[in-house]
Design a protein around this motif. Structure first.
Motif, mmCIF file in Angstrom:
data_model
loop_
_atom_site.group_PDB
_atom_site.id
_atom_site.type_symbol
_atom_site.label_atom_id
_atom_site.label_comp_id
_atom_site.label_asym_id
_atom_site.label_seq_id
_atom_site.Cartn_x
_atom_site.Cartn_y
_atom_site.Cartn_z
ATOM 1 N N LEU A 72 -5.173 11.726 4.185
ATOM 2 C CA LEU A 72 -4.814 10.909 3.036
ATOM 3 C C LEU A 72 -5.174 11.609 1.737
ATOM 4 O O LEU A 72 -6.313 12.009 1.531
ATOM 5 N N GLU B 219 -3.901 10.210 -1.371
ATOM 6 C CA GLU B 219 -4.023 9.145 -2.362
ATOM 7 C C GLU B 219 -3.635 7.827 -1.721
ATOM 8 O O GLU B 219 -2.766 7.778 -0.865
ATOM 9 N N ARG B 220 -4.298 6.764 -2.137
ATOM 10 C CA ARG B 220 -3.938 5.423 -1.705
ATOM 11 C C ARG B 220 -3.982 4.538 -2.939
ATOM 12 O O ARG B 220 -4.918 4.593 -3.721
ATOM 13 N N ARG B 221 -2.963 3.741 -3.088
ATOM 14 C CA ARG B 221 -2.913 2.826 -4.214
ATOM 15 C C ARG B 221 -2.428 1.482 -3.712
ATOM 16 O O ARG B 221 -1.404 1.392 -3.069
ATOM 17 N N GLN B 222 -3.191 0.431 -3.964
ATOM 18 C CA GLN B 222 -2.771 -0.910 -3.586
ATOM 19 C C GLN B 222 -2.101 -1.546 -4.792
ATOM 20 O O GLN B 222 -2.637 -1.517 -5.894
ATOM 21 N N LEU C 195 0.979 5.218 0.299
ATOM 22 C CA LEU C 195 0.133 6.302 0.768
ATOM 23 C C LEU C 195 0.818 7.645 0.575
ATOM 24 O O LEU C 195 1.989 7.799 0.902
ATOM 25 N N ASN D 187 0.874 -1.165 0.000
ATOM 26 C CA ASN D 187 0.000 0.000 0.000
ATOM 27 C C ASN D 187 0.910 1.213 0.000
ATOM 28 O O ASN D 187 1.762 1.356 0.874
#
Length: 86
Positions: free
Chosen positions: A75, A77-80, A57, A55
């Motif tokens: 937060l 942006e979050r990208r898995q 962040l 993850n």
């Protein structure tokens, strides 16, 4: 866990968009956000190639001092990252 603080975001943007564009940095463009987006994209590509799940962040408002990291998380942006199965 890794924490990466990018110290020269303004200089990175200046190199990428030139001196004329430098006048826009801080007025129209947020140099920290733009550099973070580019770094996140590169990390995602590298992680996928190594088979790393992560993850990533992008947060706003962190303060890094000599002995302490203050993290009031907002937060952005979050990208898995999930690599393709081999």
């Amino acid at each position: 866990m890794l924490v990466i603080e990018i110290l020269n975001t303004r200089e990175v943007m200046r190199k990428r968009i030139g001196r004329l564009g430098d006048r826009l940095v801080g007025r129209v463009l947020d140099h920290e956000t733009e550099v973070e987006k580019a770094v996140i994209q590169e990390l995602e590509t590298a992680f996928k190639s190594f088979g790393i799940e992560a993850n990533i962040l992008s947060v706003e408002g962190m303060e890094l001092t000599v002995n302490r990291l203050e993290v009031p998380l907002k937060l952005r942006e979050r990208r898995q990252v999930i690599p393709p199965e081999i």
